[in-house]
Structures are given as C-alpha cells and as structure tokens.
Design a protein around this motif. Sequence first.
Motif, mmCIF file in Angstrom:
data_model
loop_
_atom_site.group_PDB
_atom_site.id
_atom_site.type_symbol
_atom_site.label_atom_id
_atom_site.label_comp_id
_atom_site.label_asym_id
_atom_site.label_seq_id
_atom_site.Cartn_x
_atom_site.Cartn_y
_atom_site.Cartn_z
ATOM 1 N N LYS A 662 0.647 -1.150 -0.056
ATOM 2 C CA LYS A 662 0.160 -0.133 -0.244
ATOM 3 C C LYS A 662 0.929 1.648 -0.250
ATOM 4 C CE LYS A 662 -4.154 -1.712 0.908
ATOM 5 N NZ LYS A 662 -5.339 -1.104 0.339
ATOM 6 N N ALA A 663 1.663 1.343 0.686
ATOM 7 C CA ALA A 663 3.107 2.207 0.682
ATOM 8 C C ALA A 663 3.101 2.639 -0.607
ATOM 9 C CB ALA A 663 4.002 1.733 2.114
ATOM 10 N N PHE A 665 2.108 1.719 -3.664
ATOM 11 C CA PHE A 665 1.393 2.286 -4.399
ATOM 12 C C PHE A 665 0.535 4.302 -3.675
ATOM 13 C CE2 PHE A 665 -3.675 2.882 -4.908
ATOM 14 C CZ PHE A 665 -3.789 2.895 -6.434
ATOM 15 N N TRP A 666 0.804 4.533 -2.998
ATOM 16 C CA TRP A 666 0.329 5.871 -2.147
ATOM 17 C C TRP A 666 1.505 6.785 -3.125
ATOM 18 C CZ3 TRP A 666 -4.060 8.179 -2.358
ATOM 19 C CH2 TRP A 666 -5.028 7.369 -1.098
ATOM 20 N N VAL A 668 3.645 5.547 -5.961
ATOM 21 C CA VAL A 668 3.833 5.983 -7.139
ATOM 22 C C VAL A 668 3.044 6.722 -7.100
ATOM 23 C CG1 VAL A 668 2.973 5.209 -8.922
ATOM 24 C CG2 VAL A 668 4.920 4.108 -7.687
ATOM 25 N N LEU A 669 1.605 7.209 -6.478
ATOM 26 C CA LEU A 669 0.224 7.877 -7.279
ATOM 27 C C LEU A 669 0.749 9.318 -6.504
ATOM 28 C CD1 LEU A 669 -3.204 6.444 -5.390
ATOM 29 C CD2 LEU A 669 -1.847 7.096 -7.844
#
Lengths: 834, 185
Positions: A662-663, A665-666, A668-669
């Motif tokens: 999750k970390a 992913f965020w 990258v966002l």
Amino acid sequence: MNPLQDATPRPPKYPADLDASMILPKQRASPASSLASLPYRRSNPSLQKLFQSTASISGSRPSSGTATPTPSTVPGSVFSPGGSTQNGTGTPGGLPPGVTDEHRNLIQRAFVPHVAVLADEATEEMLRGKGLEGGLLQLLRPFGELVPGKVTIRDSVGAGRSHEDFGIRFVGVRDGLVPPTAPGRNPELRVETAPGQLQGRAQSQARGQSQVRGLSSGIPRPQRTGGHVPQIEELVDRHLQYSEFNSHDMVPDYMNHKEEPAQSDVSSSPFHTLYLRRLLSGLPVVSHETFAHPVACVIAVSSRHPNPTEEIRKLYSLQHDGELRMPQFVENDYLRYYVLVHDEETGDIAHSNQTFESMKRHFGFHCHLLRLKSQQCIPSDDDSVRLPTCEWMSATEELAEIQKRETSDDITDPTPYLPDSDITAIRTFVRELVVQSVVPNMERKTALWNEQVLARRRGLSGRFMSLSKRWTPFGSSSRNSSSPAVGSSSNYDSLGEFYTPSAPEAVMRKLADYSFMLRDFKLALSTYDILRTDFNNDKAWRHYAGAAEMAAISALLAPGPLSSKSRTENVDSWIEAAAYSYTDRQLKPTPYFALRTLALGLELLRLRGSSAADDAARWAARILEMGIVGPVGHALFTERVSSCYAIRTGVGALALGSRRRKAAFWAVLAAENWVRKGNAVQSERCLDSALPLYGVNVESVVPTATATTSASMGMATMSMGKSLTATLPFPQMQAFIDELRQAILSLRLQNRGIGFHGDGDEEGEFDTETINAGSEKGLERSLLVEEATETLDKSPRSHRKSLIGASAPQPIDVGPRSPMLERGEALKMDDRFE
Amino acid sequence: MSYNFTILSPLDVPLFTHEFGTSRSGGDGIARFTSTERAQNPFILHSALDIVEEVQWGPSSTSGSAPMYLKHIDKYQNNFISCWITGGNVRFLLLTRPRDEALGLTQGGGQRGSLAGGRAGLGGGSGLYNPTSPATEEAVKNFFVDVYENWVKTIMNPFFAVGNGEVVKSPVFRARVAAAAKKYL
C-alpha cells in the motif's frame, strides 16, 4: 487550482492524458505571471534566506529516531487489529523506529498564548528610525517564538513541569480578525489564485503606507491572518519551484541521491512540514475557539512622551472599548502589560526611572522598562545581530515578503540589524513577560475557572442542571411559555453563532484552551469532553466540531499510553465528528478547520505507531477524498498516506501485517501527482521511495531475494528470454513506472531549461529551440509538449535516431537513468503478457 | 459495473487476468474502465494483497473454520476488492468498479456547492452499490466457487506447473470464467 469542493473522489489522471496535462501547467493570470514563470534569480541572497526552511532538504534536521526500521522492536501480533492489547498503544515518548517527534513538537508549539502589541506613536517613530518598518510588533515577534530558558508551568494538580520550547505569539491588536463580510471564515477555497496574488502584492505595497500611519489601524490587516488554504498552497508551491530551479546540478545529484535516504528522515519532506506550519500559523480569531484570542496585551509608550501615564490610559481605553476593541465574542478583561520604552541614546535614564516608578504605582506589578538604542544599526557594526526571521508567519505574509524581495532590485538583505544590547534587553523582557506575568496569570485563571465553573458543572448539581436544560419538564415551568426551547434555555446565540464570553460554556472553552496551551492535556481533554456534549445539546455545530477536534488532539498529545479501544472508539469518532461538523453541518463550511483537524490527527496518530498508522492513513485519504486541498496539498498528503503505511512494519519473517504494497502504491500515486504538477525532484524522490518497497532495488543490479524469485517466475512465464532481473510483479505496473520515469526525466530537462550548453548533440537540438523561443513561456510550453510526446513514445530511441542520425550516442546528462529503464523499454513491447 | 478478475500466485505474480462488465440489468458484458483506471488497476489489486494477508493470517472472525471466501476486503476510492483464497495460497481478486450512478456521484449539479454533496447522498439512497449487501456477496461467492472449480481442474493438468507460477493460457479456462461472470455478475 480547482476548488475541489464536492466530496466526489476523483480518480487521478494517468499517463494517457499525461501529455495533455503537461500542456497546461499552472496558469497565473496575474501581472506577476511573467515574473513567476521566470526561473528564480539564483544570486539573490535575501531571497534565499526566505527559502531556507525548505532548502536544507537532507541532514541538519534533528532526528530522534533511527532511520532504518527494525522489525524486532515491534511487539507480538502487531498486524492483527484488536489482537493484542499493545496495539498502537505506543506512547508518544516511545516512538516507533524511523519516526521523529518533529510534528508533535510543531503542533505543541503552534497552540501558544497570543499577546497583542500596541505601541504609541513615539515608540513606533523611534523604531522606524531603527529601520523596523513594522514597529514594535516586528521587533518583538521573532523573540516571542521561543522563550529563552525553561518555563515551569504548574498544572491543575499543582505539579510543576518545565518546558524548553515554550513560546508566545506576538500579534497586532486586531490581527487575525476576519473581515465582517465573510464571518464564516473562508467559506470556500478560492477558485483562482490570481486575485489572492494581486491582493498580496497590493498589500505588500500598501503595507508600508498603512504602517506609516501606525496607530490608525482601524483597517484590519489581513495579511497576518492565516487559515487561508489557497494561500498556503501558493506559498508551498513557491518553495517547491525554488527548490526545483535551484537544486543542485543533475550530475552531483545523481551521485548523491543514493545517500539521501540514509541521511534524512525517511518519511517527511520539508515541504510537508512547511505546509503544516503555515496551516497552523496565524490562527484566525473565531468564536468557537479561543487560541487566537489575546491572553494579554502589551501596551508600550515611549519615554519621550511628556505624560506617559496619560498616554497609557488613552491607549488602554482605545483598546478596551475604543475602536481597537475585539469583537463581541472575545473576552475583554485580559491582562494588560505596560512597557515604558526608554531611548538609551537621547533619553535621560533618571527621568525614565522616575516615570517607571510612577507607572508601577499606578498600574501595579505588570510593568517593564525596555531600554533600546534608537540608532540604526548596519551589518558591519561591531556587535550587530540580524533580526531573526519569524518562523510562524502566516502564508499570506510570507508570500508578500517573497514577492517584495523578488521585485526589488536591491540584492542586499533588507532585514534590519540590531545591536547586541537591544537583543539582550528584548530577550529579558520577553522572558519576564512570560514567566512572571502571562503564565502565572493563565495558571491562576485556569485554577479559578476549574474551581468555579468546571467543578460545579461536573458535580452532582451540575449534572442535574444540564439534565434540566435538556428536558424542559424537569426545569422551571416558566420555560414552557417560550416556544423555541433551545434558544431560551441555552446561552447559545444561534444567530451570531457564539456564546457570550461570560457564559459558562465560553468560560469552559477558555479554560480548556488555556490548559491546552499550558500543556495540561488531561484537564483539557476532560473539559473538551464535557463541552462536546453541551454544544451537541445546543446544536452549536461549529463549537461542537471545535471541541471534538481539540479533544482528539489533546487525547493524542497526552503523554500516557492510549489503549487501542479508546483510540478507536473515542479519538476516531471525535475526528470524524469534527471533520463532518466543520463542513457538512455548516451553512458556511469551514474546510480550513476540517483540514486542520484531519492533518493534525493524522500526524499524531502516525506517531503512535503500528495499527494507529492505519487510521492515520485513513484520515490522510479522507483529506484527499473531501477535496479540501489544492494540487500541492493533494500531492503532499498522498505522499503522507504512503509514509503512514510505510511506518507499519510487519512481524516475523514474512512481515505479516505490513503495509508495504500500500505504501508503495501511494508513493507511486504521489510521484504521479508531482509530475502532473511539474515538480521533477519531488516526483523522483517519491518514486525512489516506492521502488524499494516493491522490492525493486533502484540502483543495484543485484535484486533482493524475494524479488529474484518472484521476478524469475514472472520472467519465466513471460518467456522473455532475459536474465534474472528485478521487476514489478505486474508488467503493466512496470510499464507505468517506466513511463513515469520518462516523464520525470523530460520534466527535469525542461526545468533545467536553458542550462544545456555544450551537451551532447541530442540536447543540442533542444537547446537551439529553447534559445529561439527565448524566455517566452508560451513557446517554451509548446516545446515542452513536443518533448513530452517524444519521450512518452513507445520507442523513443528509434524516433530520436531518425531525427538525429544513425549514431546517436548515449546522452550523458540524462540524469538518474538506471539500467532498469533500459530493460523497461524492452519489456514494454510485451505489455499484455498473454 | 466493470470488473477485473485476477489470479495471483503466492508470490504476487499475476497468473490470469480477465476484464469484463456486468451482464445484469441490460449490461453487455464489456468492461468500461477509463484508460487511467485501467492503468491503476494492477496497482490497486497489488496493494490489496496487504489486506488479504492480514485477513488471512489475522484472528478468524468465523469461529474455527477458515473460510476461502474472504468477502469484500479493501476499497480504493470507488474500487471494491473481494477475495477468495485457495488451499494453495493462490489469491483470486475481483475488483469491482460500479458505475457512477450506482455510487450516487452523478446526481445533478445541485449538490455541487455544498461540501455535503456526494457523501450525504451516498449513505441514504437506495439502489446504490453496497459491497457488503448479502445479494452482492452471494453473487460474488457463486462466481468465485465456479471459477475455483475450473481452477482446480486446470491445475490438475499434469503439464501445467502452477507451482512455478505458470501463467494460465488455456482458452477453455478463460471461456469458463467468462461464462461464470455472465451467469452471476
């Protein structure tokens, strides 16, 4: 800047329209636009000082935690929610590894007593002679931020605690007031920044004039009022641009950026800290909280004045019930502190002493004789000291300052210098003011209110009173006659949305705020909790939101451990209620306060480690969902979500319960957000923090163990026929990240702009075009588009070759170009792996 | 509604991906992801694995038995993730992206001004997508059961080495997944 007002979560845009978004960088429609679009002058030292807070990106910041998380310190089954009692119960003292106390201190130092400053004309005149345009306030402000030495504060049970970092905030008499046209405090985020900018410029010019007039400040000077989110965005954006254009050269950066993560705090960027700080600077004076209400007022007169005592009386009455009076909801009988400013050079000390004695006789204990030199000091003088910069300026103020310095041709630092003796005198004065007057006064009032109001409310009769208020049958029968039961029985003025200062609710709120400022979080928490129910019964939603917000924050700031149950049951619901009541329950929503609630809640929860970090991430995501921040805030808080998840380390060999993916992913966002905003440096930083989380080592060719196995399987199945390499699990992800890298790269090149002379022939083409375009932004922008589409092409290399010729050498200056990138291009051919 | 069904190996390698739309209520079975959403989907699915692991290894909510169907486990913005775990720790993830109408996002411009807007409408209205409603859970479960049966048949193939993370290429399997999707979702 879009207002992002509605609550619809907007899906982020992805590279399909990346090129489109690159055509449209921030539009600045103001006359300052041409200015803003120019790269900053690198040699302006006075400007550089303003950006210092964020310029030192790595190192030098105090860090109490170790940089690398060690899983062994994490207790048992940390990954299971509710599985262990230790879950997220960490005290703020015992920080999880990799976390610093920075934000907690920041929050503590943000809520401090406000002291109004009012000086007579002669004093202002003398200080202007010293080169201080802002008069006494400008002189005192930086010194109030940190009181030298320890300040001992007694809490409600009489135990004294010393604080090193106690401070007060000196404000103007009517600072922080909201213009009467907008009583709802920034009911909406402004759509465009241009008027704000214009306003800021106009103010910076008008400021000199308004301050020449000195005392006649019936006009509110809004630039010292914070709480305007678009301004904060704009300011942080300025800092970002500055760092973007004045960062190191690409090549040294490339060499260094391997070491960076080791030095700096893994999680927080200086820009986020700045954002928070500006969010908390210049708290507006509102009815539902009393932090910005003055706790004391410094009234200063010059010894040059023929009759200082009379002048003090005049100023007092002007401020107590004259035109400088605070609005209705502010209690007026706060401490007044009288200062006689003595001029060391022209004044007669004997005479001043005499006046001072008579002042003491008249006004009692709260007096001070401040001895200053009236001569202007220049930097080359022997014992001259630069006036420190204010840390807690509001965003508007700092913006105005930046603009003022950018437009002026003068490259010397306009900050005034003071003789050493002045500094010492002011330090002594501030310390005396705080230690002998402000703090004891607050302590006394807290104790008094605690006894008279809170204890009564808490006792048996108080409970009955509140019951009888709720159910009219229990109360006096006369209530039945009046129809609006709520209006008649409560002290709440629902039209003006305030309580009169003498109402028990208002006093209790003041008590809670005082104890919060004195860092007695226990008393504050219990008081806020009582207030919460009271406000709820009165349907005073903004007050209710304020009480819930501060209850949550004081619960999180309290030093003791917090059980996981009380955290999830109380704190979460308080934050939720506050954010909801600040926005949805209001006629005029106050997104600024909602943002403050969520941002502070998330920082403090994050410090509690492990499972609280999950909640922290949830609140950060809520900020994004509610759309109460602009693009800069969006990117910053996206980054923050990532760092919240990253703090949660798993247990055991498999790191169960970690939020690694999750970390990543965020992160990258966030990187994607930064690219869209045009900040290559930030974007790269995010991407570099994301890839290790995915198990991809950015620099080295030797991947980690797990990455090898997974990648090998992936590779085998994709039948790529390549050797073992570290890639992301999904080929689409890899492709996406490669594209992102390309975008960052082209953005970097474009941000470098004209600095390409004598590079490889590839860039030569770009270079000449740049020169042709001149510094005109429009043309440069179109050029950018061309560049962007080129690099975003499927096979950029072949395209370039066709332009330049068969033997195009590898570009030298293309920056951090990892081997992975080359691979990625090869991989891209095979997007759909089936 | 658009769906993305992905099978992930124990080492997070995607073994099979299928995108489809709903066939219910006049749907044509074609996925309607925008290109940005399509690019994001792998990231969302991958990040959901954190929650999958937590639910999988965390304390059981159903006493004693460890269910294969973990129901709705994660949400990113408007994407809802449901999960099924096989005995071999292969994860089936189903990403559901309801239409905007089903989320109450497109109900007129009147709410534009108020911050209350979407969320107030989201809670109360009927006919909105709710990932934990029994009907939705049952439909997804039926779909997963069907796919699981086909999956077991596929991996019984001696020439298919699922342990090595081999990607499923069988067109029959794909057809059957599509059939199950058409039948239940």
